[in-house]
Enzyme design. Sequence first.
Site, short mmCIF file in Angstrom:
data_model
loop_
_atom_site.label_atom_id
_atom_site.label_comp_id
_atom_site.label_asym_id
_atom_site.label_seq_id
_atom_site.Cartn_x
_atom_site.Cartn_y
_atom_site.Cartn_z
N ARG A 46 33.41 -16.76 -63.33
CA ARG A 46 31.96 -16.95 -63.48
C ARG A 46 31.59 -18.37 -63.08
NH1 ARG A 46 29.34 -15.32 -69.09
NH2 ARG A 46 30.53 -17.13 -69.78
N THR A 91 25.43 -20.68 -62.66
CA THR A 91 24.61 -19.47 -62.44
C THR A 91 25.07 -18.30 -63.30
OG1 THR A 91 26.05 -18.63 -60.71
CG2 THR A 91 24.31 -20.14 -60.02
C1 PRP Z 1 35.54 -14.31 -68.46
C2 PRP Z 1 35.98 -12.93 -68.90
C3 PRP Z 1 35.24 -12.03 -67.96
C4 PRP Z 1 33.95 -12.78 -67.76
C5 PRP Z 1 32.88 -12.13 -68.59
O1 PRP Z 1 36.23 -14.70 -67.34
O2 PRP Z 1 37.37 -12.74 -68.87
O3 PRP Z 1 35.87 -11.81 -66.73
O4 PRP Z 1 34.16 -14.13 -68.21
O5 PRP Z 1 31.66 -12.72 -68.35
P1 PRP Z 1 30.46 -11.95 -67.65
O6 PRP Z 1 30.37 -10.62 -68.32
O7 PRP Z 1 29.27 -12.84 -67.95
O8 PRP Z 1 30.74 -11.85 -66.19
P2 PRP Z 1 36.02 -16.17 -66.67
O9 PRP Z 1 34.99 -16.09 -65.61
O10 PRP Z 1 35.82 -17.17 -67.76
O11 PRP Z 1 37.38 -16.39 -65.91
P3 PRP Z 1 38.88 -16.48 -66.46
O12 PRP Z 1 39.28 -15.10 -66.93
O13 PRP Z 1 39.62 -16.92 -65.25
O14 PRP Z 1 38.93 -17.48 -67.58
N1 URA Z 2 34.00 -15.18 -71.22
C1 URA Z 2 34.76 -15.52 -72.28
O1 URA Z 2 35.95 -15.77 -72.14
N2 URA Z 2 34.16 -15.58 -73.48
C2 URA Z 2 32.86 -15.32 -73.66
O2 URA Z 2 32.35 -15.40 -74.81
C3 URA Z 2 32.08 -14.97 -72.53
C4 URA Z 2 32.68 -14.90 -71.32
#
Ligand code: PRP
Ligand code: URA
Length: 209
Positions: free
Chosen positions: A104, A108
Amino acid sequence: MGTLHVLDHPLLQHKLSILRDKNTSVKEFRELVSEICTLMCYEATRDLPVEVVEVETPVAPAKVKKIAGKKLAVVPILRAGIGMVDGFLTLVPSAKVGHIGLYRDPDTLEPVEYYCKLPKDISDRDVYIVDPMLATGGSATAAVQFIKNYGSKHIKLLCILAAPEGIERVRKDHPDIDIYVAAVDDHLNNHGYIVPGLGDAGDRIFGTK
Ligand code: PRP
Ligand code: URA
């Protein structure tokens, strides 16, 4: 319309309570994510078709049920979804594993793709997308779309924790898929974190904070 399954099994809820605790160690967090996914996999595969076949027990012939030739794939959304893969494979060891890399954008909150590698025959498989967190729903909805673009018709989404906003987004963009969660929390904060949630799932699984 796909169904939203909120899994309220006491074992799941108990494990989730430890997961949420900020004092839970990385080792225990990782183990719990895997165990929770095993329990979620059990529920999410409840509707697999079975066929009746005959086997010889040591005593007599018996008509028994076996899974009717379904091919499964588990697809984690990197990186936190990786923590759920082993738990899924505990129950379905023959599943193929695909990977979708999304993060993410912190400003944004939109998902950015950086990796995608799926089994060649993904369109013939029942696909289970796994990610511990469903927050805005941007990552999940993008992952479902990737897999649909490869021709897959049977897709389920397994997330440990969800925000109402994320569920609404996925159900709007992909009304056909079933969603499995262990809990629906209250809301998202200004940084897109689930409240009360469990923090950053990736950091807690991999110990990166
Ligand atoms: C986290 C989580 C999801 C996403 C959820 O990943 O594991 O993939 O955020 O958020 P959303 O529903 O708003 O898209 P992150 O982007 O933090 O990446 P990571 O798993 O590499 O830490
Ligand atoms: N991704 C995470 O890992 N935790 C949250 O609460 C939201 C998005």
